[in-house]
Write an enzyme that holds these catalytic residues in place. Structure first.
Site, PDB file in Angstrom:
ATOM      1  N   CYS A  65       0.828  -1.218   0.000  1.00 48.99           N
ATOM      2  CA  CYS A  65       0.000   0.000   0.000  1.00 48.99           C
ATOM      3  C   CYS A  65       0.861   1.266   0.000  1.00 48.99           C
ATOM      4  O   CYS A  65       1.544   1.552   0.984  1.00 48.99           O
ATOM      5  CB  CYS A  65      -0.912  -0.046   1.224  1.00 48.99           C
ATOM      6  SG  CYS A  65      -1.808   1.477   1.554  1.00 48.99           S
ATOM      7  N   CYS A  68       0.001   3.792   2.728  1.00 54.16           N
ATOM      8  CA  CYS A  68       0.457   3.273   4.029  1.00 54.16           C
ATOM      9  C   CYS A  68       1.923   3.642   4.254  1.00 54.16           C
ATOM     10  O   CYS A  68       2.312   4.061   5.346  1.00 54.16           O
ATOM     11  CB  CYS A  68       0.304   1.758   4.103  1.00 54.16           C
ATOM     12  SG  CYS A  68      -1.401   1.179   3.982  1.00 54.16           S
TER      13      CYS A  68
END
Length: 144
Positions: A65, A68
């Site tokens: 991600c 993230c």
């Protein structure tokens, strides 16, 4: 339970910080509070996050991600700025499917604030450190 080793931001001394403990970690050399970051999963979340005496920022994330990875430095900054007052717990959603299901994680990163084991705030997406710090402080203040 796994512990991590980190350098004290104040004096540079290396300290071992456990994933779960009573109170808040402090430097063995200068006794200043240390930023507390731990990983938790399906089997360790209760001990690491829910039983924490400190308010907990829970970061639901994944290796793949991009957002993230972008929010991680901001969360680490908040954890350092609020050392001794909050704990940052990272949960990899790919390795913790039961927690993802339990908290209905649909988007990552998803951040939760827990105070005394209760979820008191939740948000999805990355944000800069100053915005995340304000969110954390507001959540902690509202549930002190």
């Amino acid at each position: 339970m796994i512990s991590t080793t980190l350098a004290c931001p104040n004096c540079g001394k290396r300290n071992r910080v456990p994933a779960a403990a009573d109170g808040a970690p402090q430097c063995g050399n200068c006794h200043q509070p240390l930023p507390w970051t731990a990983e938790a999963g399906d089997d360790t979340f209760a001990e690491v996050a829910e039983r924490s005496a400190l308010p907990v920022i829970v970061d639901f994330w994944a290796d793949w991600c991009g957002p993230c990875r972008m929010v991680t430095p901001a969360l680490e900054q908040v954890s350092q700025d609020m050392a001794g007052r909050v704990k940052l717990v990272k949960v990899n959603v790919d390795r913790s499917p039961h927690l993802s299901e339990r908290f209905t994680i649909k988007h990552i990163p998803t951040l939760m604030m827990m105070v005394r084991g209760e979820v008191v705030a939740q948000r999805a997406g990355a944000a800069p450190a100053h915005e995340l710090r304000r969110w954390v402080e507001d959540a902690v203040k509202a549930h002190a």
